[in-house]
Scaffold this active site. Sequence first.
Site, PDB file in Angstrom:
ATOM      1  N   CYS A   2       0.899  -1.182   0.141  1.00  0.00           N
ATOM      2  CA  CYS A   2       0.112   0.047  -0.131  1.00  0.00           C
ATOM      3  C   CYS A   2       0.982   1.300  -0.033  1.00  0.00           C
ATOM      4  O   CYS A   2       2.045   1.128   0.186  1.00  0.00           O
ATOM      5  CB  CYS A   2      -0.875   0.070   1.152  1.00  0.00           C
ATOM      6  N   ARG A  27       2.938   0.135  -5.293  1.00  0.00           N
ATOM      7  CA  ARG A  27       2.852  -0.499  -4.213  1.00  0.00           C
ATOM      8  C   ARG A  27       1.569  -1.129  -3.980  1.00  0.00           C
ATOM      9  O   ARG A  27       1.415  -2.049  -2.972  1.00  0.00           O
ATOM     10  CB  ARG A  27       3.116   0.287  -2.923  1.00  0.00           C
ATOM     11  N   TRP A  74      -3.051  -2.433  -1.579  1.00  0.00           N
ATOM     12  CA  TRP A  74      -2.931  -4.071  -2.032  1.00  0.00           C
ATOM     13  C   TRP A  74      -3.577  -4.813  -0.942  1.00  0.00           C
ATOM     14  O   TRP A  74      -3.019  -4.551   0.213  1.00  0.00           O
ATOM     15  CB  TRP A  74      -1.405  -4.213  -1.920  1.00  0.00           C
ATOM     16  N   ASN A 100      -0.610   1.446   5.966  1.00  0.00           N
ATOM     17  CA  ASN A 100       0.395   0.566   5.230  1.00  0.00           C
ATOM     18  C   ASN A 100       0.956  -0.296   6.121  1.00  0.00           C
ATOM     19  O   ASN A 100       1.671  -0.083   6.938  1.00  0.00           O
ATOM     20  CB  ASN A 100       1.512   1.423   4.501  1.00  0.00           C
ATOM     21  N   GLY A 101       0.627  -1.573   5.959  1.00  0.00           N
ATOM     22  CA  GLY A 101       1.404  -2.674   7.191  1.00  0.00           C
ATOM     23  C   GLY A 101      -0.009  -3.738   7.552  1.00  0.00           C
ATOM     24  O   GLY A 101      -1.091  -3.774   6.608  1.00  0.00           O
ATOM     25  N   GLU A 481      14.637 -16.521 -14.025  1.00  0.00           N
ATOM     26  CA  GLU A 481      14.101 -15.164 -13.950  1.00  0.00           C
ATOM     27  C   GLU A 481      13.341 -14.895 -15.356  1.00  0.00           C
ATOM     28  O   GLU A 481      12.251 -14.140 -15.412  1.00  0.00           O
ATOM     29  CB  GLU A 481      15.411 -14.254 -14.057  1.00  0.00           C
ATOM     30  N   LYS A 485       9.434 -13.599 -15.322  1.00  0.00           N
ATOM     31  CA  LYS A 485       8.935 -12.296 -16.172  1.00  0.00           C
ATOM     32  C   LYS A 485       7.981 -12.695 -16.943  1.00  0.00           C
ATOM     33  O   LYS A 485       6.843 -11.932 -16.930  1.00  0.00           O
ATOM     34  CB  LYS A 485      10.080 -12.103 -17.116  1.00  0.00           C
ATOM     35  N   GLU A 488       4.629 -13.326 -14.721  1.00  0.00           N
ATOM     36  CA  GLU A 488       4.123 -12.305 -14.026  1.00  0.00           C
ATOM     37  C   GLU A 488       3.367 -11.064 -14.990  1.00  0.00           C
ATOM     38  O   GLU A 488       2.409 -10.609 -14.577  1.00  0.00           O
ATOM     39  CB  GLU A 488       5.045 -11.522 -13.006  1.00  0.00           C
ATOM     40  N   HIS A 504      12.900 -36.118 -16.219  1.00  0.00           N
ATOM     41  CA  HIS A 504      12.341 -37.023 -14.958  1.00  0.00           C
ATOM     42  C   HIS A 504      11.174 -36.424 -14.596  1.00  0.00           C
ATOM     43  O   HIS A 504      10.765 -36.514 -13.624  1.00  0.00           O
ATOM     44  CB  HIS A 504      13.680 -36.509 -14.004  1.00  0.00           C
ATOM     45  N   LYS A 603       4.562  -4.058  -6.213  1.00  0.00           N
ATOM     46  CA  LYS A 603       6.278  -4.029  -6.384  1.00  0.00           C
ATOM     47  C   LYS A 603       6.866  -4.156  -4.965  1.00  0.00           C
ATOM     48  O   LYS A 603       7.892  -4.800  -4.805  1.00  0.00           O
ATOM     49  CB  LYS A 603       6.483  -2.774  -6.984  1.00  0.00           C
TER      50      LYS A 603
HETATM   51  C1  G6P Z   1       8.171  -8.204  -5.335  1.00  0.00           C
HETATM   52  C2  G6P Z   1       8.418  -7.606  -6.663  1.00  0.00           C
HETATM   53  C3  G6P Z   1       9.477  -8.422  -7.328  1.00  0.00           C
HETATM   54  C4  G6P Z   1      10.770  -8.143  -6.587  1.00  0.00           C
HETATM   55  C5  G6P Z   1      10.470  -8.854  -5.181  1.00  0.00           C
HETATM   56  C6  G6P Z   1      11.471  -8.479  -4.073  1.00  0.00           C
HETATM   57  O1  G6P Z   1       7.553  -9.481  -5.498  1.00  0.00           O
HETATM   58  O2  G6P Z   1       7.165  -7.654  -7.580  1.00  0.00           O
HETATM   59  O3  G6P Z   1       9.720  -7.423  -8.714  1.00  0.00           O
HETATM   60  O4  G6P Z   1      11.693  -8.965  -7.194  1.00  0.00           O
HETATM   61  O5  G6P Z   1       9.227  -8.362  -4.720  1.00  0.00           O
HETATM   62  O6  G6P Z   1      11.549  -7.068  -4.059  1.00  0.00           O
HETATM   63  P1  G6P Z   1      12.846  -6.201  -3.360  1.00  0.00           P
HETATM   64  O7  G6P Z   1      12.338  -5.128  -3.602  1.00  0.00           O
HETATM   65  O8  G6P Z   1      13.314  -6.947  -2.247  1.00  0.00           O
HETATM   66  O9  G6P Z   1      13.947  -6.442  -4.384  1.00  0.00           O
END
Ligand code: G6P
Length: 608
Positions: A2, A27, A74, A100-101, A481, A485, A488, A504, A603
């Site tokens: 948030c 956020r 969020w 937020n929290g 990764e 990507k 998501e 396997h 994020k």
């Molecule tokens: C969220 C984001 C990711 C990120 C992860 C860790 O899931 O969507 O893109 O890699 O958090 O975030 P940080 O800020 O600790 O790299």
Amino acid sequence: MCGIVGYLGTKNAAEVIVDGLSKLEYRGYDSAGIAVCSEGGLEIRKFKGRLAVLAEDIEKNEMKGNLGIGHTRWATHGEPSDTNSHPHFNKDKTIAVVHNGIIENYMELKEELMADGVEFLSQTDTEVIPHLVDKYYEGNLLDAVYKTVERLRGAYALGVVCKDAPDELVAVRKDSPLIAGIGEGENFVASDIPALLKYTRKVYFLENGEVVHIKGTDLKIYDAERNPVEKEIFDVTWDVEAASKGGFDCFMAKEIHEQPEGIKNTLERRLDESGKIVLDSIKMKKEDLEKINKIYIVACGTAYHAGLLGKKALEAFLNVPVITDIASEFRYNDNFVDENSLVILVSQSGETADTLAVLRDSKAKGARILAVTNVVGSSIAREADDVFYTWAGPEIAVASTKAYTTQIVSLYMIALNFALEKGSIKEDYYMYMIEKMKTLPEGVQSILDNQDKIKEIAQKIVDKEHAFFLGRGIDYALAMEGSLKLKEVSYIHAEAFAAGELKHGTIALIEEGTPVISIATQEKLFEKMVSNMQEVTARGAYVVAIAQEHNKGVEKVADDVIYIPNSDDMLSPVMAVVPMQLLSYYVSTLRGLDVDKPRNLAKSVTVE
Ligand code: G6P
């Protein structure tokens, strides 16, 4: 998660707050709301959906007043709905709160308040807060907030306004980020800097327990014991352009294209005249290094994937085993961290709750903490013993791109310097690696300049339901990764596999036309990868290979090939990830999705 913004000044508060929230949507973005205090009273509007829904409503029907708080959500407790959106308020709608929290003891507080006759409207944990402020309010808002937070357990950044205190805003933080901004005759609070950049570059980073009291044009900060705190003002140096889209259709595309610059900044701005890396912010000495007998790299999401590559570099250069783990797992495992451990935490935001918890636990066990983060002044940066900043610039898109490549480069730089210091690599090799790393920005740029093939491939997979990513060694870490990507931002179900493991079990899922992205950038494993590609081709897969330019032989087994410039095997991932980022972006765009704000994600994950 948030985002919160608060304002008291001479401008229209709703305008400032909505603008600020638009920079915090990374956020969370499942609902948004605002409370504005004016002579007419306290007006609250809040809606499920993107911030645009709230903004449109305000456009149709202006909100007047120079004091307000706003929130972009969020959801944690309670589904996204108008009622569950913030601000939450007390019975008489005279007190409004954004949060937020997570309030961990909200159930017991709720029961207590219900016994007092309070009726709850939402399913949120937050709603207990305005009722508590109401309970303790006796004409002094600051005092009521202090008394309220004494009752709260959990994590919070709060903004509170009250109809009966029309020139006051109180904000407080514990374990959720909060900054205060100082303008000319106006003051702000926010979860993050981009929200304020349009208005001020002067900010305070708040510590746990600190309370901001804005009254009229005055801003004061107090600690948890109510003592005034003198803090240093931090001057933000990035430009506003860096936090806006700059001509691209979305932040993800912009940030993918900023990678050459981010890598260059992270590396070259740290080279001294002799061409060596200066780790000026890392205070560890040779004797500290010698004491260390265990190295851990801990992170979440994309940062964890960068950590997997950091492990390879540290193991190769320092010749010691390194454990890389996911923060949410590591914190609850028996992890053997002690005073001879080095714990490297990788985090773009520097605020991820699980990563921060690992920092605190490991510090308590006496370990040395090294943070690799992109956000100056973030909690992880402030609490670590040593910090290495990735100079990627602000990353706004939820899907992390430029943070990842700069994290890898940072971890390699740290590994190289530690190894040179320890004597486990020769100076010639050290200089060779730096020279090779200096070519990365150009290599990444050449991939960005040749995107047609990637667009074509995106067309071919846009309607698929599943995709697989294969790699061996470093390329397996990269495959993870690539798959993250794609899933998501496109919602295609994607999985990464160590190429040798596929047979396997998972190979049973390969059928006619299943996309298999096969990363084959490692010379010593190249032939093995070619065999694995053949295995899936034989089952009808549509194979896309990513290989170094000189490995033309791959064309015989792959349906499509994306070449990356030739490089040292250790460095090729920094380039090989770029086509996968672009592929995900194109598929998402072709599917008509919101690239920057994928469903259900946020994020900055400041909850467990
Ligand atoms: C969220 C984001 C990711 C990120 C992860 C860790 O899931 O969507 O893109 O890699 O958090 O975030 P940080 O800020 O600790 O790299």
